[in-house]
Design a protein around this motif. Structure first.
Motif, PDB file in Angstrom:
ATOM      1  N   THR A  79      43.905  40.775  55.224  1.00 12.80           N
ATOM      2  CA  THR A  79      43.703  39.483  54.708  1.00 12.80           C
ATOM      3  C   THR A  79      44.688  38.974  53.797  1.00 12.80           C
ATOM      4  O   THR A  79      45.556  38.074  53.638  1.00 12.80           O
ATOM      5  CB  THR A  79      42.325  38.983  54.724  1.00 12.80           C
ATOM      6  OG1 THR A  79      41.414  39.287  55.633  1.00 12.80           O
ATOM      7  CG2 THR A  79      42.121  37.476  54.446  1.00 12.80           C
ATOM      8  N   GLU A  80      44.605  39.879  52.566  1.00 10.53           N
ATOM      9  CA  GLU A  80      45.387  39.811  51.397  1.00 10.53           C
ATOM     10  C   GLU A  80      46.934  39.748  51.971  1.00 10.53           C
ATOM     11  O   GLU A  80      47.726  39.202  51.242  1.00 10.53           O
ATOM     12  CB  GLU A  80      44.890  40.485  50.456  1.00 10.53           C
ATOM     13  CG  GLU A  80      43.817  40.381  49.927  1.00 10.53           C
ATOM     14  CD  GLU A  80      43.323  41.447  48.915  1.00 10.53           C
ATOM     15  OE1 GLU A  80      43.691  42.640  48.411  1.00 10.53           O
ATOM     16  OE2 GLU A  80      42.355  41.358  48.156  1.00 10.53           O
ATOM     17  N   ASN A  81      47.464  40.912  52.771  1.00 11.23           N
ATOM     18  CA  ASN A  81      48.594  40.811  53.247  1.00 11.23           C
ATOM     19  C   ASN A  81      49.288  39.645  53.883  1.00 11.23           C
ATOM     20  O   ASN A  81      50.207  38.983  53.773  1.00 11.23           O
ATOM     21  CB  ASN A  81      48.742  41.998  53.897  1.00 11.23           C
ATOM     22  CG  ASN A  81      49.975  42.370  54.444  1.00 11.23           C
ATOM     23  OD1 ASN A  81      51.080  42.296  53.673  1.00 11.23           O
ATOM     24  ND2 ASN A  81      50.554  42.588  55.776  1.00 11.23           N
ATOM     25  N   LEU A  83      47.973  36.477  53.735  1.00  9.29           N
ATOM     26  CA  LEU A  83      48.034  35.337  52.845  1.00  9.29           C
ATOM     27  C   LEU A  83      49.206  35.564  51.835  1.00  9.29           C
ATOM     28  O   LEU A  83      49.785  34.443  51.769  1.00  9.29           O
ATOM     29  CB  LEU A  83      46.577  35.254  51.898  1.00  9.29           C
ATOM     30  CG  LEU A  83      45.399  34.891  52.601  1.00  9.29           C
ATOM     31  CD1 LEU A  83      44.244  35.091  51.481  1.00  9.29           C
ATOM     32  CD2 LEU A  83      45.280  33.736  53.195  1.00  9.29           C
ATOM     33  N   SER A  84      49.587  36.741  51.548  1.00  8.50           N
ATOM     34  CA  SER A  84      50.688  36.750  50.769  1.00  8.50           C
ATOM     35  C   SER A  84      52.185  36.492  51.254  1.00  8.50           C
ATOM     36  O   SER A  84      53.148  36.349  50.775  1.00  8.50           O
ATOM     37  CB  SER A  84      50.642  38.414  50.221  1.00  8.50           C
ATOM     38  OG  SER A  84      50.844  39.284  51.359  1.00  8.50           O
ATOM     39  N   ASN A  85      51.766  36.448  52.805  1.00  8.58           N
ATOM     40  CA  ASN A  85      53.191  36.151  53.633  1.00  8.58           C
ATOM     41  C   ASN A  85      53.227  34.788  54.046  1.00  8.58           C
ATOM     42  O   ASN A  85      53.981  34.478  54.860  1.00  8.58           O
ATOM     43  CB  ASN A  85      53.338  37.059  54.671  1.00  8.58           C
ATOM     44  CG  ASN A  85      53.814  38.630  54.142  1.00  8.58           C
ATOM     45  OD1 ASN A  85      54.889  38.839  53.929  1.00  8.58           O
ATOM     46  ND2 ASN A  85      52.653  39.720  54.163  1.00  8.58           N
ATOM     47  N   SER A  87      54.374  31.175  54.131  1.00  7.97           N
ATOM     48  CA  SER A  87      55.638  30.622  53.896  1.00  7.97           C
ATOM     49  C   SER A  87      55.315  29.019  53.748  1.00  7.97           C
ATOM     50  O   SER A  87      56.193  28.497  52.975  1.00  7.97           O
ATOM     51  CB  SER A  87      56.838  31.136  54.636  1.00  7.97           C
ATOM     52  OG  SER A  87      56.491  30.578  56.061  1.00  7.97           O
TER      53      SER A  87
END
Length: 518
Positions: A79-81, A83-85, A87
């Motif tokens: 999930t964190e990955n 959210l970090s992507n 755009s």
């Protein structure tokens, strides 16, 4: 097990792991010998770790939830990955719906993104072109240069006008099975917050009471149920009765219509207009000016018994049918409006504000008399004579359809009035911040298309039993967002429109199946 500190004669301290077995002290493991307090602390910590490992060896810990915990940890990491992507986040729910309607009607034949965005902005965020640029940037991350929009408006000429009308007509013909039938025509005025006139914006009689402001006249031709078909723009001082026949004649010839009836209000009709309609072979139903009829006809009308919802017929020369209807509701309305107007005149008379300038014979000023050059009084005899006509409404037609059908056709003129209300209040065709003819015409063209999109969405909502108004649907849709995620390896962008529980009532509008079956 526990840690024992043992002092040696040398002054050093030994750190030993011990435990009691059968009442006797047993040494299990020597951790080491410390020469200072710091070393004692380090060895004590090492001793605690040794005890923990020994206890784990002797009594292994059974982790019943290890797999679930690892799954949760993996889920959190994924999930964190994701959210970090992310755009981009677009607030585009209304935009997605309007795009579908725009394409369904056929306006996608106009392959122009600026035109599409300007039409949708009139429905989602009707404001000036400068504010529209900010709206597109903030909601859709689209950079549209304001000067580019103005240059575009300058190029949006007569060809675009004819094309949008053709698309609108073809779609409406499809809805009515190829036969439009009734053509409703009416006009309104659009004023400008300026003082200077030009070749288009001129002062004239304003339906909005802004007689001192330059204005343009907008004529609108719609079908039954108010679907817009064609429009025209005229100089603000042009008599509105002269605007109808050119647009109707051009419309009929362009689309080769045969079986149709023109429906208009009495304010647009003159004897010349009626004669020309008949010369062209057009069928018509128009509001009749029964108070302007001959004395013989007026006497006949007033002699008829007044019963609620009763309609009588008088055959005029040339086979024209004059139908006169009476309703109790209209009687109450006529009396109320007249009393309200007279109270306003009486107030002005008492305060001395009733002057020669009021003597223009418009509205309830027709009850005024001018004595000499300056004295203005209220003529109550005219007032009593006018009350005899309360509740009466006339219709003139050259058709042979039943009287009930004539009444229904004229009653449906409210569709044009409602179309004007939508254009003014929802789409905000006015105020206009343009001053050149080409930009004014382009602005009206965009608003015409927006009106067609509005009416089609309204039809779809009714057909699908979504019991919400267009305005409420678009307002709710403006809380729908689309998330864009850019994948780090293959660089693809995944889009996901977020439909929440609060959007349940309009959720079908975001499914492909809904639009495939329309």
């Amino acid at each position: 097990m526990f840690i024992r500190k043992k002092r040696y004669p040398s002054g050093n301290t030994g750190i030993i792991i011990c435990e009691k077995r059968n009442g006797k002290l047993c040494e299990l493991h020597r951790i080491g010998i410390a020469k200072s307090d710091e070393e004692i602390t380090d060895l004590m910590k090492e001793g605690k770790d040794w005890i923990d490992k020994e206890q784990q060896r002797r009594q292994p810990h059974l982790d019943l939830y290890g797999d679930e915990r690892k799954a949760c940890e993996n889920e959190l990491a994924v999930t964190e990955n994701v959210l970090s992507n992310i755009s981009n986040i677009l607030i585009n729910g209304s935009d997605l719906i309007l795009d579908r309607v725009f394409d369904l009607i056929g306006f996608n034949r106009i392959d122009d993104i600026i035109f599409r965005q300007l039409v949708k902005a009139r429905l989602s965020y009707p404001t000036s072109k400068a504010a529209t640029v900010e709206y597109l940037k903030n909601h859709f991350d689209e950079d549209v240069d304001l000067s580019k929009i103005y240059r575009y408006l300058d190029k949006l000429g007569d060809m675009q006008h004819r094309l949008v009308q053709e698309i609108s007509v073809r779609h409406t013909l499809k809805l009515f099975g190829g036969n439009i039938g009734l053509l409703f025509y009416d006009v309104t005025t659009l004023y400008f917050e300026v003082d200077k006139e030009d070749d288009l914006r001129k002062t004239g009689f304003s339906k909005e009471g802004r007689h001192k402001n330059p204005q343009v006249i907008l004529g609108l031709l719609v079908s039954l149920d108010g679907y817009p078909l064609a429009y025209c723009i005229h100089e603000g001082n042009k008599y509105e009765g002269h605007t109808m026949l050119p647009v109707v004649r051009q419309f009929v010839e362009e689309y080769d219509l045969h079986d149709f009836i023109v429906v208009a209000d009495s304010g647009l009709m003159t004897n010349d207009n009626v004669n020309e309609l008949e010369q062209l072979g057009y069928k018509y139903i128009i509001g009749a000016r029964i108070k302007a009829e001959s004395e013989m006809v007026k006497s006949w009308i007033l002699e008829q018994p007044k019963a609620d919802c009763r309609m009588v017929e008088y055959i005029k020369e040339g086979g024209r049918r004059l139908l006169v209807g009476y309703t109790d509701d209209r009687t109450k309305k006529d009396a109320y409006n007249r009393d309200k107007g007279i109270r306003r005149l009486e107030k002005a008379y008492r305060t001395g504000k009733l002057t020669k300038e009021n003597f223009n014979k418009r509205g309830y000023n027709k009850f005024l008399d001018l004595k000499g050059d300056a004295t203005v009084t209220i003529n109550y005899d005219k007032l009593n004579e006018d009350a005899r006509w309360d509740g009466l409404k006339g219709y003139l037609t050259n058709t042979d359809i039943p009287t009930e059908a004539v009444y229904v056709a004229c009653h449906n003129l409210w569709n044009v009035e409602r179309a004007f209300r939508i254009a003014k209040s929802k789409i905000e065709v006015r105020p206009m911040f343009h001053f050149t003819r080409r930009r004014i015409e382009a602005h009206v063209c965009i608003c015409f298309v927006a009106l067609k999109v509005y009416k089609e969405l309204e039809r779809l909502l009714k057909l699908s039993h979504i019991n919400m108004s267009v305005d409420k649907v678009l307002a709710m849709a403006q809380t729908v967002t689309t998330i864009e995620i850019k994948l780090p390896l293959n660089k693809d962008v995944i889009r996901k429109t977020m439909i929440m529980e609060r959007h349940k009532r309009i959720a079908p509008l975001f499914s492909d199946e809904f639009w495939v079956t329309r």
